[in-house]
Enzyme design. Structure first.
Site, PDB file in Angstrom:
ATOM      1  CB  ALA A  17      15.655  -9.341  -3.324  1.00 11.03           C
ATOM      2  CD  GLU A  50      21.794 -14.409   9.729  1.00  7.46           C
ATOM      3  OE1 GLU A  50      21.599 -14.689   8.527  1.00  7.46           O
ATOM      4  OE2 GLU A  50      21.967 -15.284  10.603  1.00  7.46           O
ATOM      5  CG  ASN A  55      16.922  -3.460   4.685  1.00  4.84           C
ATOM      6  OD1 ASN A  55      16.007  -2.711   4.353  1.00  4.84           O
ATOM      7  ND2 ASN A  55      17.262  -4.534   3.983  1.00  4.84           N
ATOM      8  CE1 TYR A  62      11.820 -10.943   6.155  1.00  3.66           C
ATOM      9  CE2 TYR A  62      13.439  -9.210   6.507  1.00  3.66           C
ATOM     10  CZ  TYR A  62      12.957 -10.278   5.763  1.00  3.66           C
ATOM     11  OH  TYR A  62      13.625 -10.676   4.634  1.00  3.66           O
TER      12      TYR A  62
HETATM   13  C1  LIG Z   1      12.742  -5.011   1.521  1.00  4.69           C
HETATM   14  C2  LIG Z   1      12.067  -5.303   0.185  1.00  4.69           C
HETATM   15  C3  LIG Z   1      12.124  -6.809  -0.083  1.00  4.69           C
HETATM   16  C4  LIG Z   1      10.587  -4.843   0.277  1.00  4.69           C
HETATM   17  O1  LIG Z   1       9.980  -5.185  -0.964  1.00  4.69           O
HETATM   18  P1  LIG Z   1       8.585  -4.513  -1.391  1.00  4.69           P
HETATM   19  O2  LIG Z   1       7.953  -5.383  -2.414  1.00  4.69           O
HETATM   20  O3  LIG Z   1       8.792  -3.095  -1.730  1.00  4.69           O
HETATM   21  O4  LIG Z   1       7.766  -4.581  -0.043  1.00  4.69           O
HETATM   22  P2  LIG Z   1       6.178  -4.460   0.098  1.00  4.69           P
HETATM   23  O5  LIG Z   1       5.627  -3.581  -0.965  1.00  4.69           O
HETATM   24  O6  LIG Z   1       5.593  -5.814   0.229  1.00  4.69           O
HETATM   25  O7  LIG Z   1       6.113  -3.669   1.454  1.00  4.69           O
HETATM   26  C5  LIG Z   1       5.984  -4.351   2.679  1.00  4.69           C
HETATM   27  C6  LIG Z   1       6.142  -3.404   3.849  1.00  4.69           C
HETATM   28  O8  LIG Z   1       7.523  -3.207   4.097  1.00  4.69           O
HETATM   29  C7  LIG Z   1       7.718  -1.876   4.553  1.00  4.69           C
HETATM   30  N1  LIG Z   1       8.489  -1.148   3.565  1.00  4.69           N
HETATM   31  C8  LIG Z   1       8.848  -1.581   2.322  1.00  4.69           C
HETATM   32  N2  LIG Z   1       9.608  -0.644   1.716  1.00  4.69           N
HETATM   33  C9  LIG Z   1       9.732   0.376   2.587  1.00  4.69           C
HETATM   34  C10 LIG Z   1      10.412   1.613   2.559  1.00  4.69           C
HETATM   35  N3  LIG Z   1      11.128   2.000   1.485  1.00  4.69           N
HETATM   36  N4  LIG Z   1      10.353   2.401   3.648  1.00  4.69           N
HETATM   37  C11 LIG Z   1       9.660   2.035   4.731  1.00  4.69           C
HETATM   38  N5  LIG Z   1       8.968   0.865   4.835  1.00  4.69           N
HETATM   39  C12 LIG Z   1       9.014   0.045   3.772  1.00  4.69           C
HETATM   40  C13 LIG Z   1       6.345  -1.251   4.707  1.00  4.69           C
HETATM   41  O9  LIG Z   1       5.860  -1.559   6.009  1.00  4.69           O
HETATM   42  C14 LIG Z   1       5.579  -2.012   3.645  1.00  4.69           C
HETATM   43  O10 LIG Z   1       4.195  -2.015   3.834  1.00  4.69           O
HETATM   44  P3  LIG Z   1       3.278  -0.853   3.182  1.00  4.69           P
HETATM   45  O11 LIG Z   1       3.660  -0.710   1.742  1.00  4.69           O
HETATM   46  O12 LIG Z   1       1.885  -1.368   3.365  1.00  4.69           O
HETATM   47  O13 LIG Z   1       3.592   0.391   3.964  1.00  4.69           O
HETATM   48  C15 LIG Z   1      12.710  -4.506  -0.975  1.00  4.69           C
HETATM   49  O14 LIG Z   1      12.847  -3.154  -0.570  1.00  4.69           O
HETATM   50  C16 LIG Z   1      14.072  -5.049  -1.390  1.00  4.69           C
HETATM   51  O15 LIG Z   1      14.168  -5.931  -2.252  1.00  4.69           O
HETATM   52  N6  LIG Z   1      15.150  -4.523  -0.805  1.00  4.69           N
HETATM   53  C17 LIG Z   1      16.501  -4.983  -1.140  1.00  4.69           C
HETATM   54  C18 LIG Z   1      16.741  -6.392  -0.648  1.00  4.69           C
HETATM   55  C19 LIG Z   1      16.533  -6.472   0.845  1.00  4.69           C
HETATM   56  O16 LIG Z   1      16.907  -5.576   1.591  1.00  4.69           O
HETATM   57  N7  LIG Z   1      15.939  -7.608   1.263  1.00  4.69           N
HETATM   58  C20 LIG Z   1      15.755  -7.901   2.669  1.00  4.69           C
HETATM   59  C21 LIG Z   1      17.035  -8.472   3.189  1.00  4.69           C
HETATM   60  S1  LIG Z   1      16.776  -9.401   4.645  1.00  4.69           S
END
Ligand SMILES: CC(C)(COP(=O)(O)OP(=O)(O)OC[C@H]1O[C@@H](n2cnc3c(N)ncnc32)[C@H](O)[C@@H]1OP(=O)(O)O)[C@@H](O)C(=O)NCCC(=O)NCCS
Length: 138
Positions: A17, A50, A55, A62
Protein backbone atom coordinates in the site's frame (compact mmCIF):
# COMPACT_ATOMS: atom_id res chain seq x y z
CA UNK A 1 4.30 -0.26 3.08
CA UNK A 2 5.03 -3.75 1.89
CA UNK A 3 5.03 -7.00 3.84
CA UNK A 4 5.43 -10.69 3.11
CA UNK A 5 5.13 -13.89 5.10
CA UNK A 6 7.61 -16.65 4.28
CA UNK A 7 5.67 -19.92 4.51
CA UNK A 8 7.64 -23.00 3.49
CA UNK A 9 8.82 -22.08 -0.03
CA UNK A 10 6.14 -19.47 -0.57
CA UNK A 11 6.26 -15.68 -0.21
CA UNK A 12 2.76 -14.58 0.74
CA UNK A 13 2.49 -10.85 0.11
CA UNK A 14 0.13 -9.64 2.81
CA UNK A 15 0.31 -5.87 2.37
CA UNK A 16 1.27 -3.53 -0.42
CA UNK A 17 0.00 0.00 0.00
CA UNK A 18 1.09 3.53 -0.79
CA UNK A 19 -0.40 6.64 0.82
CA UNK A 20 -2.86 8.25 -1.63
CA UNK A 21 -0.82 11.46 -1.70
CA UNK A 22 2.20 9.58 -3.06
CA UNK A 23 0.67 7.27 -5.65
CA UNK A 24 1.58 7.02 -9.35
CA UNK A 25 5.22 7.88 -8.73
CA UNK A 26 6.53 4.33 -8.76
CA UNK A 27 6.69 3.56 -5.02
CA UNK A 28 4.61 0.40 -5.24
CA UNK A 29 6.84 -0.95 -7.98
CA UNK A 30 9.95 -0.28 -5.89
CA UNK A 31 8.32 -1.92 -2.86
CA UNK A 32 7.20 -4.98 -4.84
CA UNK A 33 10.63 -5.25 -6.42
CA UNK A 34 12.22 -5.22 -2.94
CA UNK A 35 9.80 -7.83 -1.63
CA UNK A 36 10.67 -10.12 -4.53
CA UNK A 37 14.41 -9.57 -3.99
CA UNK A 38 13.96 -10.50 -0.31
CA UNK A 39 11.90 -13.55 -1.26
CA UNK A 40 14.65 -14.69 -3.61
CA UNK A 41 17.34 -14.15 -0.98
CA UNK A 42 15.34 -16.28 1.45
CA UNK A 43 15.25 -19.12 -1.07
CA UNK A 44 11.51 -18.89 -1.65
CA UNK A 45 10.17 -20.34 -4.90
CA UNK A 46 6.76 -18.71 -5.31
CA UNK A 47 5.08 -15.42 -4.53
CA UNK A 48 1.35 -15.21 -4.03
CA UNK A 49 -1.34 -12.78 -2.85
CA UNK A 50 -5.04 -12.05 -2.97
CA UNK A 51 -6.43 -8.94 -4.62
CA UNK A 52 -9.96 -7.59 -5.07
CA UNK A 53 -11.28 -8.33 -8.56
CA UNK A 54 -12.15 -4.63 -8.92
CA UNK A 55 -8.62 -3.45 -8.02
CA UNK A 56 -7.43 -2.92 -11.56
CA UNK A 57 -4.54 -0.65 -10.45
CA UNK A 58 -3.01 -3.36 -8.27
CA UNK A 59 -3.71 -6.13 -10.78
CA UNK A 60 -1.91 -4.12 -13.51
CA UNK A 61 1.03 -3.64 -11.16
CA UNK A 62 1.32 -7.33 -10.29
CA UNK A 63 0.95 -8.44 -13.89
CA UNK A 64 3.84 -6.19 -14.80
CA UNK A 65 5.97 -8.33 -12.45
CA UNK A 66 4.79 -11.58 -14.01
CA UNK A 67 2.00 -12.51 -11.60
CA UNK A 68 -0.75 -14.60 -13.16
CA UNK A 69 -4.26 -15.44 -12.04
CA UNK A 70 -4.28 -18.85 -10.36
CA UNK A 71 -7.80 -18.87 -8.93
CA UNK A 72 -10.58 -16.93 -7.29
CA UNK A 73 -11.88 -16.89 -3.71
CA UNK A 74 -15.60 -16.20 -3.67
CA UNK A 75 -16.85 -13.39 -1.35
CA UNK A 76 -13.40 -13.21 0.25
CA UNK A 77 -13.77 -9.64 1.54
CA UNK A 78 -16.35 -9.43 4.34
CA UNK A 79 -16.96 -5.68 3.94
CA UNK A 80 -18.24 -5.84 0.36
CA UNK A 81 -18.52 -9.60 -0.24
CA UNK A 82 -16.25 -9.04 -3.20
CA UNK A 83 -14.31 -11.94 -4.73
CA UNK A 84 -10.53 -12.10 -4.55
CA UNK A 85 -8.25 -13.12 -7.36
CA UNK A 86 -5.37 -15.35 -6.30
CA UNK A 87 -2.21 -14.27 -8.09
CA UNK A 88 0.93 -16.37 -8.36
CA UNK A 89 4.44 -15.69 -9.53
CA UNK A 90 6.72 -18.70 -9.83
CA UNK A 91 10.35 -19.25 -10.81
CA UNK A 92 11.70 -16.86 -8.15
CA UNK A 93 14.92 -18.85 -7.96
CA UNK A 94 15.54 -18.97 -11.71
CA UNK A 95 18.48 -17.10 -13.20
CA UNK A 96 16.06 -15.56 -15.68
CA UNK A 97 14.13 -13.96 -12.80
CA UNK A 98 17.35 -12.78 -11.20
CA UNK A 99 18.24 -10.99 -14.43
CA UNK A 100 14.76 -9.51 -14.65
CA UNK A 101 15.09 -8.12 -11.12
CA UNK A 102 18.46 -6.60 -12.02
CA UNK A 103 17.05 -5.10 -15.23
CA UNK A 104 14.06 -3.59 -13.41
CA UNK A 105 16.00 -2.02 -10.56
CA UNK A 106 17.67 0.86 -12.38
CA UNK A 107 14.60 2.23 -14.23
CA UNK A 108 12.46 1.95 -11.08
CA UNK A 109 14.94 3.87 -8.98
CA UNK A 110 15.64 6.34 -11.78
CA UNK A 111 11.94 7.21 -11.99
CA UNK A 112 11.85 8.16 -8.31
CA UNK A 113 15.08 10.11 -8.60
CA UNK A 114 13.71 11.99 -11.60
CA UNK A 115 10.79 13.05 -9.40
CA UNK A 116 13.26 14.46 -6.85
CA UNK A 117 13.39 11.57 -4.37
CA UNK A 118 16.76 10.70 -2.94
CA UNK A 119 17.43 7.02 -2.36
CA UNK A 120 19.62 6.19 0.63
CA UNK A 121 20.88 2.64 0.94
CA UNK A 122 21.36 0.97 4.32
CA UNK A 123 24.55 -1.09 3.92
CA UNK A 124 24.31 -2.80 7.32
CA UNK A 125 20.71 -3.90 6.96
CA UNK A 126 20.20 -7.67 6.55
CA UNK A 127 17.58 -6.95 3.90
CA UNK A 128 17.95 -4.59 0.98
CA UNK A 129 16.17 -1.48 2.06
CA UNK A 130 15.75 2.06 0.91
CA UNK A 131 15.23 5.23 2.85
CA UNK A 132 13.59 7.85 0.75
CA UNK A 133 14.13 11.55 1.24
CA UNK A 134 11.43 13.79 -0.21
CA UNK A 135 12.20 16.36 -2.85
CA UNK A 136 13.44 19.64 -1.40
CA UNK A 137 11.00 22.55 -1.41
CA UNK A 138 11.90 25.43 -3.70
C1 LIG B 1 -2.06 -0.34 -5.79
C2 LIG B 1 -1.11 0.68 -5.18
C3 LIG B 1 -0.22 -0.03 -4.15
C4 LIG B 1 -0.23 1.27 -6.31
O1 LIG B 1 0.68 2.17 -5.69
P1 LIG B 1 1.47 3.25 -6.58
O2 LIG B 1 2.67 3.68 -5.81
O3 LIG B 1 0.54 4.30 -7.03
O4 LIG B 1 1.90 2.40 -7.83
P2 LIG B 1 3.05 2.78 -8.87
O5 LIG B 1 3.17 4.26 -9.00
O6 LIG B 1 4.28 2.03 -8.53
O7 LIG B 1 2.39 2.23 -10.18
C5 LIG B 1 2.66 0.93 -10.64
C6 LIG B 1 1.76 0.56 -11.80
O8 LIG B 1 0.51 0.13 -11.29
C7 LIG B 1 -0.51 0.52 -12.20
N1 LIG B 1 -1.36 1.50 -11.56
C8 LIG B 1 -1.15 2.10 -10.35
N2 LIG B 1 -2.19 2.92 -10.07
C9 LIG B 1 -3.05 2.83 -11.10
C10 LIG B 1 -4.30 3.41 -11.39
N3 LIG B 1 -4.89 4.27 -10.53
N4 LIG B 1 -4.92 3.06 -12.53
C11 LIG B 1 -4.36 2.20 -13.39
N5 LIG B 1 -3.15 1.61 -13.19
C12 LIG B 1 -2.51 1.92 -12.05
C13 LIG B 1 0.18 1.13 -13.41
O9 LIG B 1 0.50 0.09 -14.32
C14 LIG B 1 1.43 1.69 -12.76
O10 LIG B 1 2.49 1.91 -13.64
P3 LIG B 1 2.65 3.33 -14.39
O11 LIG B 1 2.53 4.41 -13.36
O12 LIG B 1 4.01 3.25 -15.00
O13 LIG B 1 1.53 3.39 -15.39
C15 LIG B 1 -1.87 1.87 -4.54
O14 LIG B 1 -2.84 2.32 -5.46
C16 LIG B 1 -2.54 1.50 -3.22
O15 LIG B 1 -1.94 1.61 -2.15
N6 LIG B 1 -3.81 1.09 -3.27
C17 LIG B 1 -4.54 0.72 -2.06
C18 LIG B 1 -4.00 -0.55 -1.45
C19 LIG B 1 -4.07 -1.68 -2.45
O16 LIG B 1 -5.03 -1.82 -3.20
N7 LIG B 1 -3.01 -2.52 -2.42
C20 LIG B 1 -2.96 -3.72 -3.23
C21 LIG B 1 -3.73 -4.79 -2.53
S1 LIG B 1 -3.25 -6.38 -3.06
Amino acid sequence: MGCLWAILDEAHITILAVHPAYRRQGFAQVLLHRLLVIARQRGLAWATLEVRVSNSAAIALYQRFGFQVAGRRCRYYPDTQEDALILWRGQLQSSEFQHLLQDWQFPLEQRLQALGWKLLRSPNSPCPSLDLRPPLCE
